[in-house]
Scaffold this active site. Structure first.
Site, PDB file in Angstrom:
ATOM      1  N   TYR A 183      40.056 -18.479  49.891  1.00 48.67           N
ATOM      2  CA  TYR A 183      40.341 -17.168  50.045  1.00 48.67           C
ATOM      3  C   TYR A 183      41.121 -17.122  51.619  1.00 48.67           C
ATOM      4  CZ  TYR A 183      39.793 -12.217  50.787  1.00 48.67           C
ATOM      5  OH  TYR A 183      39.934 -10.779  51.314  1.00 48.67           O
ATOM      6  N   LYS A 187      44.828 -15.780  52.116  1.00 49.22           N
ATOM      7  CA  LYS A 187      45.370 -14.764  52.906  1.00 49.22           C
ATOM      8  C   LYS A 187      46.056 -15.316  53.987  1.00 49.22           C
ATOM      9  CE  LYS A 187      43.550 -11.399  50.493  1.00 49.22           C
ATOM     10  NZ  LYS A 187      44.477 -10.573  49.856  1.00 49.22           N
TER      11      LYS A 187
END
Length: 316
Positions: A183, A187
């Site tokens: 993640y 991001k």
């Protein structure tokens, strides 16, 4: 469809006449953004694949998007549901086509769709890496690419748009987050994509910015349960996703003219302009270092540098 709206109506708001597509808009931040845009007069394409928090199929696949679109219409706004997978070329193309086919235009794209599959790095399976990178990073790139192609065509035809893109990063992308290597990497990639897109698309009338929100969603309420809990005493709910949406709506409106290539952190009642990587202490000897000299120089520079913020979940 007319763009004339009576003064004082919801449709006379900051985004009156604009058409906005929001991905991952069935719940959480995306839902809050879709409702906030509608309240400011936008016509909204509500995209959601209807999956579980880890991206696995859910029984009510089309339900969340349909429910939010119905909620907007019940309040007097205009919205259409879209259930395509925006991390596929066909799904991203159909998102743009839905906006154009339903409302005749697309002015703003909010890339928000995503899910998590948290695991410590040594236990992270390849498919858990690939699936999270796919939805967050590819799921930003493809809708942006298809929307940009449409806006470029308008500009080349002599009618440059006032187009806006808001990408969704995270504190995990800015600082890292233990147990979220996939993640965090995705991001962080969103930030790089934002900077490049802003530089490339400005000539076509397109502004591209990113937000790094801190809010209660299906992804965060389990990982950070204590932080994300609704206050029991009725005080200001700093983690409500609706707190982030006003900034997103402004960035998606014509009122944000001139703001592009920026990253904003948003949490509760706080907005922060993130300044990113900038050159810090530097040493230039105009000649090649030996490894030992490079190490000594690096240590000296580190003593002058500001210490980085700790990674989320690390001891503070």
């Amino acid at each position: 469809m007319t763009d004339d709206h009576p003064p004082g109506s919801a449709a006379a708001g900051l985004c009156a006449g604009r058409v906005v597509a929001v991905t991952g808009a069935g719940r959480g931040l995306g839902r809050a953004h879709a409702l906030a845009f509608a309240a400011e007069g936008a016509r909204v394409v509500v995209n959601d694949l209807g999956v579980r928090p880890d991206g696995s199929p859910a029984e009510d696949a089309g339900g969340p998007a349909d429910a939010v679109a119905a909620e907007i219409r019940a309040a007097g706004g205009e919205a259409v549901a879209h259930g395509g997978d925006v991390a596929t070329p066909a799904g991203a193309a159909s998102l743009v086509a839905t906006a154009l086919g339903t409302y005749g235009r697309l002015d703003t794209l909010v890339n928000n769709a995503g899910f998590v599959r948290d695991r410590m790095l040594v236990n992270l399976a390849e498919d858990e890496w690939d699936s999270v990178l796919r939805v967050h990073l590819k799921g930003h790139f493809l809708p942006l690419q298809h929307a940009a192609a449409h806006w470029r065509a308008l500009a080349k035809a002599g009618t440059p748009p006032q187009a806006r893109v808001i990408n969704t990063s995270s504190g995990a992308g800015l600082l890292g987050s233990i147990g979220q290597a996939n993640y965090s990497a995705a991001k962080a990639g969103v930030l790089g994509l934002t900077l490049v897109a802003a530089a490339e698309l400005g000539r076509y009338g397109v502004q591209v910015n990113a937000v790094a929100p801190a809010a209660r969603t299906r992804m965060t309420e389990r990982t950070f349960a204590e932080t994300m809990a609704v206050p029991a005493d009725g005080t200001f709910d700093a983690m409500a996703p609706e707190n982030v949406s006003p900034l997103v709506v402004w960035l998606g409106s014509a009122a944000s003219e001139g703001v592009t290539g920026r990253v904003f952190a948003a949490e509760g009642g706080r907005i922060t302009v993130m300044e990113g990587w900038r050159p810090g202490p530097t040493a230039d000897r105009q000649a090649r270092f030996t490894p030992a000299e490079a190490g000594a120089t690096a240590r000296g520079l580190l003593e002058e540098a500001t210490a980085p913020e700790p990674v989320y979940g690390a001891p503070r």
